[in-house]
Structures are given as structure tokens and as C-alpha cells.
Design an enzyme around this catalytic site. Sequence first.
Site, mmCIF file in Angstrom:
data_model
loop_
_atom_site.group_PDB
_atom_site.id
_atom_site.type_symbol
_atom_site.label_atom_id
_atom_site.label_comp_id
_atom_site.label_asym_id
_atom_site.label_seq_id
_atom_site.Cartn_x
_atom_site.Cartn_y
_atom_site.Cartn_z
ATOM 1 N N ASP A 118 46.047 33.901 6.646
ATOM 2 C CA ASP A 118 45.432 33.653 5.338
ATOM 3 C C ASP A 118 44.513 32.437 5.423
ATOM 4 O O ASP A 118 44.722 31.427 4.757
ATOM 5 C CB ASP A 118 46.507 33.460 4.261
ATOM 6 C CG ASP A 118 47.467 32.336 4.588
ATOM 7 O OD1 ASP A 118 47.525 31.895 5.760
ATOM 8 O OD2 ASP A 118 48.178 31.879 3.667
ATOM 9 N N GLU A 119 43.450 32.586 6.229
ATOM 10 C CA GLU A 119 42.491 31.500 6.418
ATOM 11 C C GLU A 119 41.124 32.123 6.691
ATOM 12 O O GLU A 119 40.330 32.301 5.778
ATOM 13 C CB GLU A 119 42.942 30.587 7.563
ATOM 14 C CG GLU A 119 42.220 29.257 7.576
ATOM 15 C CD GLU A 119 42.952 28.236 8.452
ATOM 16 O OE1 GLU A 119 42.383 27.160 8.649
ATOM 17 O OE2 GLU A 119 44.081 28.508 8.920
ATOM 18 N N ASP A 134 35.327 23.777 14.766
ATOM 19 C CA ASP A 134 35.488 24.865 15.728
ATOM 20 C C ASP A 134 34.118 25.398 16.143
ATOM 21 O O ASP A 134 33.847 25.633 17.323
ATOM 22 C CB ASP A 134 36.311 26.003 15.126
ATOM 23 C CG ASP A 134 37.663 25.560 14.606
ATOM 24 O OD1 ASP A 134 37.710 24.589 13.839
ATOM 25 O OD2 ASP A 134 38.673 26.203 14.935
ATOM 26 N N GLU A 192 44.929 29.159 19.771
ATOM 27 C CA GLU A 192 44.700 27.937 18.994
ATOM 28 C C GLU A 192 45.352 26.734 19.651
ATOM 29 O O GLU A 192 44.796 25.637 19.656
ATOM 30 C CB GLU A 192 45.245 28.128 17.582
ATOM 31 C CG GLU A 192 45.060 26.936 16.671
ATOM 32 C CD GLU A 192 45.542 27.227 15.251
ATOM 33 O OE1 GLU A 192 45.093 26.517 14.333
ATOM 34 O OE2 GLU A 192 46.359 28.159 15.071
ATOM 35 N N HIS A 222 41.477 32.178 18.669
ATOM 36 C CA HIS A 222 40.925 30.938 18.134
ATOM 37 C C HIS A 222 39.991 30.387 19.213
ATOM 38 O O HIS A 222 40.448 29.856 20.211
ATOM 39 C CB HIS A 222 42.079 29.955 17.891
ATOM 40 C CG HIS A 222 42.008 29.208 16.614
ATOM 41 N ND1 HIS A 222 42.579 29.676 15.455
ATOM 42 C CD2 HIS A 222 41.470 28.013 16.298
ATOM 43 C CE1 HIS A 222 42.389 28.795 14.481
ATOM 44 N NE2 HIS A 222 41.706 27.773 14.970
#
Length: 926
Positions: free
Chosen positions: A494-495, A502, A766, A787
Site C-alpha cells: 500500500d505505497e 529512490d 528493498e 525495490h
Amino acid sequence: MHLFTKHSHMKKLFLIPFAQVLAFFSFAQTTVQNLRCENLTNPIGLDVQQPRFSWQLASPKRGVMQTAYELRLGRSASLNGKDLVWSTGKIASDSSVLVTYKGSPLQAEQRYYWQVRIWDGGGKTSDWSAPASFQMAFLQPADWKASWIEPGYTEDSVMRPSPLLRKEFNVGKKIKSATAYITAHGLYEAYLNGKRIGDAYLTPGWTSYNKRLQYQVYDVTGLVKQGANAVGAELGSGWYRGNLAWGNNLNIYGKDIALLFQLQLEYTDGTKESIVSDGSWKSATGSIRFSEIYHGETIDNNLEKAGWTTAGYNDQNWSGIKVTEHPKNILVATYNEPVKKHETFKPVRKFTTPAGDQVLDFGQNLVGWVITKATGKAGDKIVLSHAEVMDKRGNFYIDNLRKARARDTFVLSGKGQETFEPHFTWHGFRFVKVEGYPGEINPDNFTAVALYSDMKPTGSFTSSNALINQLQHNIEWGLRGNFLDVPTDCPQRDERLGWTGDAQVFSRTATFLRDADNFFAKWMKDVSADQFPSGSVPHVIPNVLGNGGGSAGWSDVACVIPWNLYLAYGDKRVLEDQYPSMKAWVGYMKQQSTANLWNKGSHFGDWLFYSINDDNDGSSAITNKYLIAQCFWAHSTQLLINAARVLGYTADVATYTALLKDIKTAFVNEYITFNGASMSNTQTSYVLALMFDMLPEEKRAQAAARLVANINLYRNHLTTGFLGTPYLCHVLSRYGYNDMAYTLLLQDSYPSWLYPVKMGATTIWERWNGIHPDSSFETPTMNSYNHYAYGAIGDWMYRVAAGIDTDPDGVGYKKIIIKPHVGGRFTQLAASYLTRYGKVSSGWKIENNKLVMDVEIPANTTATVYIPAASADSIQEGGKQLAGIPDIKVGGQEDGWTEVKLGSGKYQFTTGRREEKQPARTASRE
């Protein structure tokens, strides 16, 4: 008879060599190809008043350069007579990239054709290229005749089923051309006479909607017919009003969902007509009962309105629509590549978990959705849940998705085999749990489709090391999964937001892998649009998080990406467009500083650096956040100075050069000891100080030695986070520790780039330790397995290990540097890159104890090649000594490199192998 046969034979003996000679000269002639306008091939829908043109030269000869060009542009492909709009005449210039239009004002909606011819170094003229084209979009708000329309029924405010909007119209004449202009509040898919318009998805894309809303332009001439026609559009909440960021964060840009549609018809008799969204349309809901980016989509085929996009459909029971007022002065044409479908995957295995779930493994962590085929009864419900990994017990794991449900639900109508495909959502996944499937699950009935922005692939990299090749694969798929119209941090939880830090750390890597100029230029316009009046830049772009911003290394995106685009593509316009934003960001940092120290504010620091729990001896690699801030203040100031020089802003160059000196002096006084140690004494602190030239020249070598000592302290492991990692190997190679750079690249225990590879990763993680050696997980609150940030090592692999770089004095690879750094126990390593001029490649291999370098340089460029050899006498090219090759100029020797200068063409250099220091292998830090 015999005489005739002999005579014919003699003619053939004469004609065949002559034909071969003609063919040779025809083949050897330089040709012009790959014409592009605004970096696109035959684009439709430009609102750029001065578009830029690029082309490439092709020739089998070496050393081909353009000395002049002629470009002409007109309203027809014949490009002559009264239809000719602009001709440059012969221009003495070697420019073939981003040549700016300087003719009379271009007209809205007009299609233009253009072609080029060039003169080479020998004065020979090429043939005219084949014509290319572009079509202008609307150029002012008054060009829009359409009205914004919304569904006329009372909406279910909880489930928000996707609205269907339709209209029928009649065409009484023969069509010459038909062009559709479409945008929405929300997402849309549009149809004409039952056919989907275009092959783009998630349109109109994501921008700072309240300031910039894109529309798309489509050539639909082939979809419109004489007689009865129907147009339809289906809408989804998308980024405009859907759930974004954390919590029940809805309606960020508005509660409405709306369509703006205009179809421009031109008939063969010269007359024109517009079919527009207005009060005559009808509205209803259909099979899409729920659709949210984070949570998935529900499709109920029992509620499908079959034939609703075709003429003659009975819409008597449909509702009307509401004509609404929404601004049109914020509408902009789309010039970045849209999101499209790409690779497809079939399951590589089907299995049942210990918990009893039926799961499909697609073998690749990808971003997109699954197309499902099924046959069953009316009301049967299939639920697909998506996950990146399985837990240590082999069960389906979704805790790291946080609140994102990532679940698609398909309800069957019972009418034979049915195919389900989502429309307005996407998922990041490798594994799919299947529930409720009627009958035996057949993997052939499931196809995963990858979605990402349709940027042209440009870079490749391969080596003799399988793990490094997998790392390259993971870097590429990290980009594919997170470049969906904006550069997102992650695609699954949920992002899925445009985190600035980044994006900036990965941007140079991205420009190698894909043609990312338009993608980033579009996003940078939103950086400017959402930048706070203070000059601070929000954490995410488009900004949906409110007032948060100003973090060092994140907000520096304002300066880093424009400069990287300039280096990679020679795109001066992006510097012109972004210069006010760059200047505002540097001004913000200065305003926040005291005595030239930026030591206040909230910062993310070296995000996700190496740390340990219960740190009793200080092993966690914590770098002072204000030390980092000072370094990035200097870095952005330097980039601003660079941009000012390019743009001719001499006063700014002087002002910011003086400021930069003060910033660096304050840094040394505050954060460096008398003997040259960093107060933080971390890898990141040394890396940033050395990368950004924060230290006096006499203190740099010892700082590099301290960096290597620190790496040794951690048993040859990196400890850097998001901000230190991109520069780590660059600094090591720059200061003579190339062997240590390779040691870190090839390290395969935690923390390292290869640890996730050995743990089965197919994308970049990530965290360095997203999955522990015992297969347990890091905290699920922040543990993405797709990520791209740590994939920034790619930049070192391409520019240093393979050695392909652009000379700062000839940006955009007009002047190329080839300087491969051999090492790392590799027997072969190669990269290639499609520059704006053509393909450049650099590869090296070890054969029979000799180093063989293969180099290719595109036409209309020059290159400086550095060969790892102590003298030119030990080097051969194509089996000949360099001294005897006229199109290669030998330069000097320095630090074990021999410099040669050359033009376009393919070359193979051979020299004796230099001894390399072998990278060390050590145990994990965990």
C-alpha cells in the site's frame, strides 16, 4: 550458335564485376535512418511548439562523420511545392540529435512530414532519408469543444463500480482521417465500434492532476466507418480518487470520476466534424464492480452489458450524464511513453502449500496481472491473491503487502469458457493463490502479463559470471516493475509512490537500460509543479503525502536527474525547463543553513544501512544525517553550477562557485578531524566526501585508504544504505582500489548485492537481508522484494567494469570514453548501449593469457579508448600494430593505460594480460 554463347559469356564476365562495384559503392554510401521527433518515432499528439529532430547515420566505413545536413518539413510526404513548410538549406554542422525546429508556427492537429540528408567528411551527399512524420495536438484550451461529463446515476460510494459512458453517432461521408483526444479524472479505457482504442493502459497516467493533466491522442481512422458508429469509455478510480498512501486515504484530487472525449473527423471533401462528450451521452455500470490500485478488481460477468460499445445497442434503460465544469487550461499532451503490455509468463509449477492453498509460481517477480480462463456455473467465484515470496514453511506470504489486499475476484456467467482480465489495478507478484476455481486447476489457463512504461530497451550487459548475470537480470526487472508512468519505490504494497530518493540514485542506471529521457522529463515537470514555495521538494512526486519534504538525498532529485539526463542524452532543454527548480532547491538549503552548515531539519539519512540489533560495540554503520546533508548540498550546488555553465548564466556560475567553496570548507571544519578521519567513520561518510570532492586534494588519498580499511573491518562487506551504495564502487575504482570494488561486487554473503541472488531473488530487494539465511523475514512493515534502489550498482558495471561512458565535453555520447576495468576473476564481460547516434559497445575477454577488447563506435561520434597496456607497442588491432593503422591515433600512456583516439566502426584490440589482484571471499556479517 557457339559464337553467340561465347559472346554472351563475355558480356557476363564484364557485367558481373561492374554490378558488384555498383553494389559496393551503393552499400558503402552513408545512409540516414531512425528518424525521431521529440525522441519518438512518428509521434501523434505533440503540443511542443518547437519540436526537436534526431537521426542516425549508417555506414560500413570507419570514421564516418556528418559535416552538414539539410532538413525539410511539409504537410505532405512529397515534401515539395506549396506543402513545404520549412527547409533549413545546407547547414554546416555535425548535429544530428535534438535539432530544434525554427520555422513558422506549427498548427494544431496538423500532421507534418520531414526528412534529412547529410554530407559526410568526404563531401559526399547522402540520399534523402525516408520521410518521417509527427502530428500536433491541441495547442490552446479553446481547441477543446468537448465538455467534461460524469455518470448521471447515484453512485455506490463504497464499492464504486466502474462507470460505462457511451454515445452513438452517424458518419455520412467518406473519412480521410479520424483522431481521438481523450482524458479522464480517474483511469479510462475507450472503444470505437467494439474495438479498443490504442494499446496503452492506466491512461491518462499519473501527474500532479490539479496542475497538469495529460490527455492522449489516437489515430482511429481505421475504426470509424460510414453510417452508424458508437463510442464508449469505461472508467476506474485510479490515482485520482482511489486509495493512495496509508490508511483510508481517498479522493486526493477529487471525489468525481469524469471523461473528456473529442473525436476530430476530417472528410475527403475537406470538411470537418467533431464528436464530443456532452449531454447526449448515456451512463451505466457494467461488469467491473470494484477496482482499486492497491486492492485489486472484482469482475462479475453476469453484469456484463454485451455490445455496449457497438452501434444499435439498446441503452434505453441507461441513465443520462452530468455535464460538469473542470479546468481545461491544465491539460497537456502526453509525450512520454505510455504503459503497455510486455512479457507474458506461464506458471513454472503448480503446488499445494502445507496450509492447503493451491498456488501457481510464475518464476519471476513481475508487475502486472493474470489473465484467467475458466468454465463453470453462473455465480462461481474465482479469487486470485498475489504474493512475492513464500514463507520458510512454504506457505503463501502477504504480510509485507501491509494493507494492500492485492486480490482479483472473477464471477462466472456460466456461458462457456470465459476470460477474465483486470483493467484498472496491478500487482507485484511471483506467486498467485487460486481459490474457488471450478474443476482442476490447469496452469495453461493462467497467463501473467508484465506492465510497464514502453521505453525502448537501450542497454545490455553480460559476463562470464552467472550470479552477476542474474544480478543484471534483477536490476532490469526492478526497473520494469517500478516504471509505471512514474518511478515508484515498490509495486506491491500500500505505497507504490514516486519516492524521489529512490529515483535519483537509480536514474543513471535507468538511462543505460532504457530510453528514459521522456519518462523522466515528464516526471520532473511534476517535481517542479509540486515543489513547495520555499524550494523544498516533497518526498514523493506526485505529492500525495502533504507537507513532508526537504530531505537530503531525496529532494536533491531536483538537480540530480536533470543533469543525468543531460549527460546521457545531451538534452539541454531539460536543463532549461528545470533550472528554476534546481535553483530553488539549492536556495532552500542555503536558507536552512547557519554559517554555511546545513544542520537542521528532518532527513531520512543513509536509508536502510547495515545495522544490527542490540548493538553493543557500535558496529551499526550510522552516518550523521547532517554530514550527509552537507555533502548533498554541495553536490546539488555543483550540478547547478554545471547547468548554469551550459545555459550561459555566468553570474550564477560565479555566485554558486563561491557558495560551494564555503560549503566544503564548513564540511571539513565540522566533520573531518585534523588527521583526515570522518567523524562518523562509516563507508558512506567517506564515499560521499570523496565522490562529491568535499575534501582538499591532499586529504583524499588517505580518506580512500580509510574507506578500504573500514570495508576490511567488516570482512569485505559493504555497510552502505540508499545514499552511499550508488557511489561506493565508483569511489573505489577512482582512487585505485578497483580490486576492492570487484571484491564487493562478487561478495555473496550478507550484506551484498549477490546475497539476494543466492537466495533466489529475481528482482532487487528493498533490504540487504529481506530474507535471512534461515528463510525468515525482516519486519513486514517495510520489506519489499521489488525495490530498484540498490540496483544502482548497474551504473558502475556499465561505466567502469565494461567502461562505456560519455565525455562531459561531448555529452549524450557525442564523444565517447571506453575505459574498461579488468578484474574480478571474469574471463569475459561486455556491455552495449544504443545511444542517440547508434550502438556503442565495449567488451573484454581473456584468451590464451591475452586481453581481447571488442569495441564498436557509432557513426557521427568519436571515442577515446583506454587500453590496459603499458605501451602501444604491445597492442594490436585486427592483427596489426597500432602504428600502422591510419584511422587510429595513439595518445599517451598513464597509470598503465594506453590512450587511443578513433572514429566510428568496429575494432578489436589485443594485448598482453595484466596481472590482477584477486577479490577476497569472506563470511557473512549475519
